[in-house]
Design a protein around this motif. Structure first.
Motif, PDB file in Angstrom:
ATOM      1  N   TRP A 306       0.863  -1.186   0.000  1.00  0.00           N
ATOM      2  CA  TRP A 306       0.000   0.000   0.000  1.00  0.00           C
ATOM      3  C   TRP A 306       0.898   1.234   0.000  1.00  0.00           C
ATOM      4  CZ3 TRP A 306      -0.568  -4.059   3.516  1.00  0.00           C
ATOM      5  CH2 TRP A 306      -1.719  -4.842   3.391  1.00  0.00           C
ATOM      6  N   SER A 307       0.556   2.235  -0.824  1.00  0.00           N
ATOM      7  CA  SER A 307       1.342   3.472  -0.873  1.00  0.00           C
ATOM      8  C   SER A 307       0.416   4.682  -0.929  1.00  0.00           C
ATOM      9  CB  SER A 307       2.237   3.495  -2.116  1.00  0.00           C
ATOM     10  OG  SER A 307       3.046   2.345  -2.159  1.00  0.00           O
ATOM     11  N   ASP A 308       0.945   5.823  -0.506  1.00  0.00           N
ATOM     12  CA  ASP A 308       0.166   7.070  -0.603  1.00  0.00           C
ATOM     13  C   ASP A 308       0.272   7.607  -2.036  1.00  0.00           C
ATOM     14  OD1 ASP A 308       3.011   7.480   0.234  1.00  0.00           O
ATOM     15  OD2 ASP A 308       2.479   9.540  -0.286  1.00  0.00           O
ATOM     16  N   ASP A 309      -0.593   8.560  -2.371  1.00  0.00           N
ATOM     17  CA  ASP A 309      -0.647   9.116  -3.738  1.00  0.00           C
ATOM     18  C   ASP A 309       0.673   9.743  -4.167  1.00  0.00           C
ATOM     19  OD1 ASP A 309      -3.230   8.373  -3.730  1.00  0.00           O
ATOM     20  OD2 ASP A 309      -4.056  10.391  -3.351  1.00  0.00           O
ATOM     21  N   LYS A 310       1.378  10.332  -3.197  1.00  0.00           N
ATOM     22  CA  LYS A 310       2.618  11.023  -3.569  1.00  0.00           C
ATOM     23  C   LYS A 310       3.825  10.090  -3.572  1.00  0.00           C
ATOM     24  CE  LYS A 310       1.299  15.502  -1.602  1.00  0.00           C
ATOM     25  NZ  LYS A 310       1.446  16.190  -0.304  1.00  0.00           N
ATOM     26  N   HIS A 311       3.607   8.815  -3.303  1.00  0.00           N
ATOM     27  CA  HIS A 311       4.694   7.818  -3.261  1.00  0.00           C
ATOM     28  C   HIS A 311       5.783   8.178  -2.256  1.00  0.00           C
ATOM     29  CE1 HIS A 311       2.775   6.162  -6.743  1.00  0.00           C
ATOM     30  NE2 HIS A 311       2.912   7.299  -7.392  1.00  0.00           N
ATOM     31  N   LEU A 312       5.352   8.722  -1.129  1.00  0.00           N
ATOM     32  CA  LEU A 312       6.324   9.073  -0.091  1.00  0.00           C
ATOM     33  C   LEU A 312       6.737   7.842   0.703  1.00  0.00           C
ATOM     34  CD1 LEU A 312       4.620  12.306   1.343  1.00  0.00           C
ATOM     35  CD2 LEU A 312       6.663  12.206  -0.098  1.00  0.00           C
ATOM     36  N   PHE A 313       5.790   6.941   0.937  1.00  0.00           N
ATOM     37  CA  PHE A 313       5.985   5.885   1.941  1.00  0.00           C
ATOM     38  C   PHE A 313       5.194   4.645   1.513  1.00  0.00           C
ATOM     39  CE2 PHE A 313       5.243   3.899   6.098  1.00  0.00           C
ATOM     40  CZ  PHE A 313       6.436   4.145   6.763  1.00  0.00           C
ATOM     41  N   SER A 314       5.641   3.466   1.899  1.00  0.00           N
ATOM     42  CA  SER A 314       4.894   2.253   1.561  1.00  0.00           C
ATOM     43  C   SER A 314       4.790   1.314   2.746  1.00  0.00           C
ATOM     44  CB  SER A 314       5.574   1.502   0.409  1.00  0.00           C
ATOM     45  OG  SER A 314       5.499   2.265  -0.772  1.00  0.00           O
ATOM     46  N   ILE A 315       3.687   0.590   2.779  1.00  0.00           N
ATOM     47  CA  ILE A 315       3.513  -0.467   3.768  1.00  0.00           C
ATOM     48  C   ILE A 315       3.445  -1.792   3.006  1.00  0.00           C
ATOM     49  CG2 ILE A 315       1.951  -1.434   5.510  1.00  0.00           C
ATOM     50  CD1 ILE A 315       1.226   1.419   6.267  1.00  0.00           C
ATOM     51  N   TYR A 316       4.247  -2.743   3.475  1.00  0.00           N
ATOM     52  CA  TYR A 316       4.345  -4.040   2.798  1.00  0.00           C
ATOM     53  C   TYR A 316       3.818  -5.126   3.710  1.00  0.00           C
ATOM     54  CZ  TYR A 316       8.044  -1.450   0.279  1.00  0.00           C
ATOM     55  OH  TYR A 316       8.754  -0.502  -0.423  1.00  0.00           O
ATOM     56  N   PHE A 317       3.035  -6.045   3.148  1.00  0.00           N
ATOM     57  CA  PHE A 317       2.709  -7.247   3.900  1.00  0.00           C
ATOM     58  C   PHE A 317       3.343  -8.445   3.201  1.00  0.00           C
ATOM     59  CE2 PHE A 317      -0.079 -10.802   5.270  1.00  0.00           C
ATOM     60  CZ  PHE A 317       0.333 -10.790   6.601  1.00  0.00           C
ATOM     61  N   LEU A 318       4.170  -9.151   3.963  1.00  0.00           N
ATOM     62  CA  LEU A 318       4.923 -10.269   3.388  1.00  0.00           C
ATOM     63  C   LEU A 318       4.657 -11.530   4.194  1.00  0.00           C
ATOM     64  CD1 LEU A 318       7.354  -7.662   3.836  1.00  0.00           C
ATOM     65  CD2 LEU A 318       7.845  -8.813   1.681  1.00  0.00           C
ATOM     66  N   GLU A 319       4.899 -12.655   3.556  1.00  0.00           N
ATOM     67  CA  GLU A 319       4.706 -13.934   4.235  1.00  0.00           C
ATOM     68  C   GLU A 319       6.007 -14.722   4.215  1.00  0.00           C
ATOM     69  OE1 GLU A 319       1.007 -16.807   4.204  1.00  0.00           O
ATOM     70  OE2 GLU A 319       2.293 -17.201   2.469  1.00  0.00           O
ATOM     71  N   ALA A 320       6.289 -15.367   5.335  1.00  0.00           N
ATOM     72  CA  ALA A 320       7.499 -16.199   5.426  1.00  0.00           C
ATOM     73  C   ALA A 320       7.276 -17.453   4.585  1.00  0.00           C
ATOM     74  CB  ALA A 320       7.768 -16.564   6.883  1.00  0.00           C
ATOM     75  N   SER A 321       8.145 -17.654   3.590  1.00  0.00           N
ATOM     76  CA  SER A 321       7.942 -18.788   2.685  1.00  0.00           C
ATOM     77  C   SER A 321       8.920 -19.917   2.988  1.00  0.00           C
ATOM     78  CB  SER A 321       8.028 -18.359   1.231  1.00  0.00           C
ATOM     79  OG  SER A 321       9.097 -17.467   1.049  1.00  0.00           O
TER      80      SER A 321
END
Ligand code: TRP
Length: 321
Positions: A306-321
């Protein structure tokens, strides 16, 4: 173990604070003087850090808060209720509150090196969320990635907001994520908020707030050395410097000596020449591709970003594979 209330089981893994002296002596003895950033966080440091988060130039908390609020339900669906939520470097436990209602975890494990701060944060969290079992763990998560005994079963999900991962260098991130993989096990989750590369003027302003709180935070490290290690740093002879190093893709924080002089710490003398500096912290900025590659190499695969419109910051959801 020390029961503060019915729902709080405090675990003190006794992060070795005597290491402070060794780390400072070793760091000041190097060709390029440096001190690890974890030593910023004494009582005053933790409080100053909270004040940094409120400075208008420091955009990260607002952007991240908006993202967490907007996508809390979606994040909750991905994480599943009943998971065990673990937060290394939990500080004031402020951000997790944006997720607790949607996630409804079976337990929350805040980890912090700052003992009293951790206790206080856990207590006030417990008052707000009486249904939530809390297992605060006082530890240095850069040294020991371990969990308290007795936490419930359930999918383990590690939450690292605030671009804290950016304060490690990429090799350390890899090592740290591998350690997280070990405690979550396969199928575990990792929710990370990380700052992105952008116009350097925006970055430089963020780490040089006009009110001077970042400077105070940086300089407090010297006060702490004076108080705890019998140092004689003269704070008027050092200046806060933070700037974006484009080549390395990181903000660097320094304490710069304004003149030639000697400083004594724990009966040892250290020579500073004018312009010489102590390197106190880095804050790496990642493009999503860069971070995803790094996470993949540590055994995590991306499920959602997920990111904001201005691409300042991102949140990542990852899974241990
Ligand atoms: N991890 C955050 C960042 O790098 C917050 C942070 C850590 C910070 N140390 C800091 C912010 C010093 C300002 C100054 O942005």
């Amino acid at each position: 173990m020390n029961l503060l209330s019915q729902k709080i089981s405090f675990y003190d893994f006794k992060p070795e604070l005597e290491n402070f002296r060794d780390a400072v002596i070793k760091g000041l003895s190097r060709g390029q003087k440096q001190i690890p950033p974890k030593f910023f966080y004494d009582e005053t440091g933790s409080q100053l850090f909270e004040a940094i988060l409120e400075q208008p130039e420091y955009y990260i908390p607002n952007v991240e808060r908006d993202l967490l609020q907007t996508y809390a339900d979606e994040i909750g669906r991905l994480i599943e209720p009943g998971s065990v939520l673990i937060e290394p470097g939990s500080g004031s436990c402020e951000k997790v509150q944006l997720l607790l209602e949607s996630l409804h975890p079976s337990a929350y494990v805040p980890m912090d090196i700052s003992r009293e701060f951790l206790k206080q944060s856990a207590c006030s969290l417990s008052q707000k969320y009486p249904w939530l079992p809390i297992y605060p763990a006082c530890l240095d998560f850069t040294q020991q990635m371990i969990l308290p005994h007795g936490i419930p079963h359930g999918r383990r999900v590690v939450f690292i907001p605030g671009s804290s991962l950016g304060n490690f260098d990429p090799l350390e991130v890899q090592h740290f994520l591998t350690g997280i993989h070990r405690i979550t096990g396969k199928g575990g989750g990792l929710l990370v908020g990380l700052d992105r590369k952008k116009d350097p003027s925006v970055l430089n302003a963020a780490y040089n707030d006009a009110a001077g709180i970042s400077a105070e935070f940086n300089l407090n490290l010297l006060t702490r050395i004076n108080n705890e290690l019998g140092g004689n740093f003269d704070l008027d002879r050092f200046e806060h410097r933070a700037y974006y190093n484009d080549q390395r893709g990181r903000i660097e924080m320094h304490l710069v000596s304004s003149e030639d002089h000697d400083v004594r710490v724990s009966d040892q003398d250290f020579r500073f020449i004018k312009g010489e500096y102590i390197h106190t912290e880095n804050s790496y900025k990642y493009s999503p591709d860069e971070f995803i590659t790094l996470a993949n190499s540590s055994g995590f695969r991306l499920l959602k970003i997920w990111s904001d419109d201005k691409h300042l910051f991102s949140i990542y959801f990852l899974e241990a594979s």
